[in-house]
Design an enzyme around this catalytic site. Sequence first.
Site, PDB file in Angstrom:
ATOM      1  N   ASP A  41       0.851  -1.292  -0.043  1.00 21.97           N
ATOM      2  CA  ASP A  41       0.023  -0.062   0.098  1.00 21.97           C
ATOM      3  C   ASP A  41       0.913   1.421   0.228  1.00 21.97           C
ATOM      4  O   ASP A  41       2.032   1.255   0.253  1.00 21.97           O
ATOM      5  CB  ASP A  41      -0.939   0.107   1.248  1.00 21.97           C
TER       6      ASP A  41
ATOM      7  N   ASP B 147      -0.235   4.709   1.184  1.00 21.91           N
ATOM      8  CA  ASP B 147      -0.470   5.604   2.401  1.00 21.91           C
ATOM      9  C   ASP B 147      -0.294   4.636   3.826  1.00 21.91           C
ATOM     10  O   ASP B 147      -1.057   3.834   3.605  1.00 21.91           O
ATOM     11  CB  ASP B 147      -1.716   6.437   2.559  1.00 21.91           C
TER      12      ASP B 147
ATOM     13  N   THR C 169      -2.739   1.185  -4.401  1.00 18.90           N
ATOM     14  CA  THR C 169      -3.043   2.184  -3.574  1.00 18.90           C
ATOM     15  C   THR C 169      -4.691   2.760  -4.106  1.00 18.90           C
ATOM     16  O   THR C 169      -4.863   2.661  -5.303  1.00 18.90           O
ATOM     17  CB  THR C 169      -2.000   3.300  -3.714  1.00 18.90           C
ATOM     18  N   ASN C 170      -5.472   3.065  -2.958  1.00 14.56           N
ATOM     19  CA  ASN C 170      -6.522   3.898  -3.312  1.00 14.56           C
ATOM     20  C   ASN C 170      -5.891   5.455  -3.470  1.00 14.56           C
ATOM     21  O   ASN C 170      -5.527   5.960  -2.458  1.00 14.56           O
ATOM     22  CB  ASN C 170      -7.481   3.808  -2.014  1.00 14.56           C
TER      23      ASN C 170
ATOM     24  N   ASP D 136      -2.125  -0.858   5.867  1.00 12.91           N
ATOM     25  CA  ASP D 136      -2.148  -0.351   7.052  1.00 12.91           C
ATOM     26  C   ASP D 136      -3.755  -0.492   7.611  1.00 12.91           C
ATOM     27  O   ASP D 136      -3.952  -0.059   8.827  1.00 12.91           O
ATOM     28  CB  ASP D 136      -1.670   1.164   7.390  1.00 12.91           C
TER      29      ASP D 136
ATOM     30  N   ASP E 129      38.204   9.676  -9.735  1.00  7.50           N
ATOM     31  CA  ASP E 129      39.291   8.916 -10.171  1.00  7.50           C
ATOM     32  C   ASP E 129      39.566   9.797 -11.470  1.00  7.50           C
ATOM     33  O   ASP E 129      40.076  11.071 -11.430  1.00  7.50           O
ATOM     34  CB  ASP E 129      38.935   7.531 -10.582  1.00  7.50           C
TER      35      ASP E 129
ATOM     36  N   TYR F 171      51.747   1.039 -11.419  1.00 11.97           N
ATOM     37  CA  TYR F 171      50.773   0.503 -12.556  1.00 11.97           C
ATOM     38  C   TYR F 171      50.499   1.341 -13.638  1.00 11.97           C
ATOM     39  O   TYR F 171      50.336   0.814 -14.609  1.00 11.97           O
ATOM     40  CB  TYR F 171      49.425   0.074 -11.739  1.00 11.97           C
TER      41      TYR F 171
ATOM     42  N   TYR G  99      45.601   6.877 -19.797  1.00 15.90           N
ATOM     43  CA  TYR G  99      46.795   6.926 -19.178  1.00 15.90           C
ATOM     44  C   TYR G  99      47.998   7.344 -19.900  1.00 15.90           C
ATOM     45  O   TYR G  99      49.060   7.443 -19.422  1.00 15.90           O
ATOM     46  CB  TYR G  99      47.004   5.660 -18.475  1.00 15.90           C
TER      47      TYR G  99
ATOM     48  N   HIS H 232      38.953   3.373  -2.439  1.00 13.85           N
ATOM     49  CA  HIS H 232      39.056   4.226  -3.776  1.00 13.85           C
ATOM     50  C   HIS H 232      37.532   4.167  -4.397  1.00 13.85           C
ATOM     51  O   HIS H 232      37.420   5.152  -4.782  1.00 13.85           O
ATOM     52  CB  HIS H 232      39.996   3.273  -4.623  1.00 13.85           C
TER      53      HIS H 232
END
Length: 554
Positions: free
Chosen positions: A9, A11, A123-124, A185, A333, A381, A465, A523
């Site tokens: 639901d 609400d 839902t209503n 509810d 990065d 690297y 790179y 990272h």
Amino acid sequence: MALRVAAFDLDGVLALPSIAGVLRHTEEALALPRDFLLGAFQMKFPEGPTEQLMKGKITFSQWVPLMDESCRKSSKACGASLPENFSISEIFSQAMAARSINRPMLQAAAALKKKGFTTCIVTNNWLDDSDKRDILAQMMCELSQHFDFLIESCQVGMIKPEPQIYKFVLDTLKAKPNEVVFLDDFGSNLKPARDMGMVTILVRDTASALRELEKVTGTQFPEAPLPVPCSPNDVSHGYVTVKPGIRLHFVEMGSGPAICLCHGFPESWFSWRYQIPALAQAGFRVLAIDMKGYGDSSSPPEIEEYAMELLCEEMVTFLNKLGIPQAVFIGHDWAGVLVWNMALFHPERVRAVASLNTPLMPPNPEVSPMEVIRSIPVFNYQLYFQEPGVAEAELEKNMSRTFKSFFRTSDDMGLLTVNKATEMGGILVGTPEDPKVSKITTEEEIEYYIQQFKKSGFRGPLNWYRNTERNWKWSCKALGRKILVPALMVTAEKDIVLRPEMSKNMENWIPFLKRGHIEDCGHWTQIEKPAEVNQILIKWLKTEIQNPSVTSKI
């Protein structure tokens, strides 16, 4: 038969506080009889104004005078006194303004969807043509992104607790009653569902309902749930041609000031999956870009196509083609380098700039950048990445191994030989052939990265790179400049490559720099600590963009 559908639901379940609760409070405040307002709204009068409203036979603006008149007649009949300024419209405006999304319940729905459940809102609801209709529109827009189906009474002409709407739900979802768990509810709305064979949960409070939902679905919801991410199939995708033969792919969500989210290596627009919905909900038009060389963007093989000067020029063209005069640029990065350069070389197009992990490091015109890289062990690297074809072969051989080895928390980033790649002949040397997926990703998410890199390969991403000298010569042109646009630097405590202390002198070049810091984060900041990232970004954006200071910074 196992449960496979979860129906919620709106609400009182996905949205709090409930309208019923607000009406009850209003009854008490105005000394009205119990259920005076609530009874009318709960459709205790068949074919009355509220039932017509919920079935879409009349709109909200048509319903208001009918309810005002009904309430005045009822007050006379029961001897109650209404204030002169009594207004159903005002009461509902206050109720709608007070409501917000019940985040723990939404997180639970997202967790079930991720597990393979079909999820649905039942839902209503009404056709809102009031001057406050944007409140309902905004809520439904955000919620609908996270559910497979949205069934509103005003659109289907059926209301809870009429049995036919539950049959409609089953037909729409192609489900049997014993495959569905339904949360509401109001017990009266659950009874027909339970009589049909559905599992039902009465939501008196969120915590108890979630414990019961965990029990019946066999799903454990996280104690500190992550922000709800977007998925590739639930977002709008677009393309911009920035020059003949070269296009950039992007994902878009939201409206408001434009934000360009720019990812790093080896990533994708998808690395911003936790930020896109949050920033859109905060009032921004979010464009998460596949950077050049990645995914569905073009990936030309030439190294010079990835020179920073050209990449920035193409970002300007990207804005031009979309008719965006200025954007907030947020990078991580490698894209952190890009967004700082956008602020230096194209400040008129940058409304504000933020970088995650990557500091602004102005060049030293007297020292070759390759010498700098060689002097920093953890950058080894990058030397390994210089020879075309070598790293490509390693990273493309087993992409599941590649991404599972890369996307890890700071505690287990030791799988990568970032500081010995040239010596050992690779960045993955010594890593398991089939590493376990890290806690910051899932198998499904890893599979999406693999799918994207099968399109582009690693040549384009690695070419970022391979322009070190070219980028250095270009960036030296900006020596002496300062960044005066609103700027934010977010550091991550445990990033072993882009360490927080590398940003310590940035105020020398960005005098009005704001800062954020995330502890116990490595990272991959956006996916390792998404809630913290969102909080920092949204607070900064609201201050600098939505409510900027009028004080000049010049």
